[in-house]
Design a protein around this motif. Structure first.
Motif, short mmCIF file in Angstrom:
data_model
loop_
_atom_site.label_atom_id
_atom_site.label_comp_id
_atom_site.label_asym_id
_atom_site.label_seq_id
_atom_site.Cartn_x
_atom_site.Cartn_y
_atom_site.Cartn_z
N PHE A 187 0.61 -1.38 -0.32
CA PHE A 187 -0.01 -0.03 0.05
C PHE A 187 0.91 0.98 0.40
CE2 PHE A 187 -2.35 -3.15 2.37
CZ PHE A 187 -3.38 -3.03 1.05
N ASP A 188 0.69 2.01 -1.48
CA ASP A 188 1.63 3.58 -1.24
C ASP A 188 3.53 3.45 -0.63
OD1 ASP A 188 2.09 5.87 -2.33
OD2 ASP A 188 0.73 6.59 -0.89
N GLY A 189 4.11 2.35 -0.63
CA GLY A 189 5.49 1.88 0.07
C GLY A 189 6.37 1.67 -0.94
N SER B 190 4.44 3.04 -12.64
CA SER B 190 4.30 3.56 -11.66
C SER B 190 4.93 2.23 -10.19
CB SER B 190 2.74 3.64 -11.04
OG SER B 190 2.83 1.80 -12.01
N ASP C 44 8.87 -0.72 -5.17
CA ASP C 44 8.12 0.76 -4.38
C ASP C 44 6.75 0.64 -5.17
OD1 ASP C 44 7.11 3.45 -3.66
OD2 ASP C 44 9.84 4.24 -4.38
N SER C 45 5.64 0.65 -5.31
CA SER C 45 4.48 0.98 -6.12
C SER C 45 4.03 2.26 -5.41
CB SER C 45 3.79 0.07 -6.08
OG SER C 45 2.19 -0.07 -6.62
N ASP C 46 3.83 2.96 -6.25
CA ASP C 46 2.24 4.43 -6.70
C ASP C 46 0.57 4.35 -6.74
OD1 ASP C 46 4.98 5.92 -6.86
OD2 ASP C 46 4.66 5.62 -9.08
N ILE C 47 0.82 2.65 -6.70
CA ILE C 47 -0.32 2.27 -6.48
C ILE C 47 -0.63 1.38 -5.41
CG2 ILE C 47 -1.17 2.77 -8.83
CD1 ILE C 47 -0.77 0.16 -9.63
N ASN C 48 -1.53 1.34 -5.27
CA ASN C 48 -2.08 -0.06 -4.18
C ASN C 48 -1.90 -1.30 -4.95
OD1 ASN C 48 -2.27 1.48 -1.27
ND2 ASN C 48 -4.56 1.61 -2.20
#
Length: 157
Positions: A24-26, A76, A123-127
């Motif tokens: 989740f966003d991280g 992303s 590292d993800s900008d989306i869930n």
């Protein structure tokens, strides 16, 4: 011929997460019991995101591709392969594998051969929900010649 035999004999897919994970966003870190390495520079990190695209008709490849493009914008998701004094960056740039009712996002980069990594960070900008992470070394490698200037080319599958 040596490269072909090495890839054929030593290629593999390694599941890096024993069960589905959510990011989740991280940044999410995976510490590996055994290091991973690349048999060929075409190795990649694969994210099985099938659980996130279940609402599509798996008989319609174009619908699947549209949904993947909508859910997972290019750029992303990134990853780092971390070893002793070596960091290798990977990026999701829209490469997707679809087959057998499965959908994978492929994170690729300049992957050095004969380097070992014992940690992976994503590292993800989306869930990302309920995804599996796999390390893939290609199973088949075919070498040929380009007619125009007689240069070598490789096909991985």
């Amino acid at each position: 011929m040596k490269d072909f035999m090495m890839a054929l004999i030593f290629s593999k897919m390694v599941l890096l997460t024993a069960s589905p994970i959510s990011i989740f966003d991280g940044v999410y870190s995976i510490y590996l019991d055994k290091p991973i390495s690349a048999v060929t520079s075409g190795a990649s990190l694969q994210l099985d995101v099938t659980s996130m695209v279940l609402g599509v008709d798996f008989n319609d490849i174009l619908e699947i591709r549209r949904e993947v493009k909508r859910l997972f914008p290019s750029g992303s998701i990134s990853a780092n392969l971390i070893g002793r004094g070596v960091n290798t960056e990977l990026l999701y740039d829209g490469n997707t594998f679809i087959g057998g009712r499965k959908v994978y996002l492929s994170l690729t980069g300049n992957i050095p051969v004969s380097t070992e990594w014992n940690r992976v960070t994503i590292d993800s900008d989306i869930n990302l929900k309920n995804v599996l992470i796999e390390w893939k070394n290609y199973k088949n490698q075919v070498k040929g010649k380009c007619n125009a200037n007689n240069e070598n080319w490789w096909l991985f599958s």
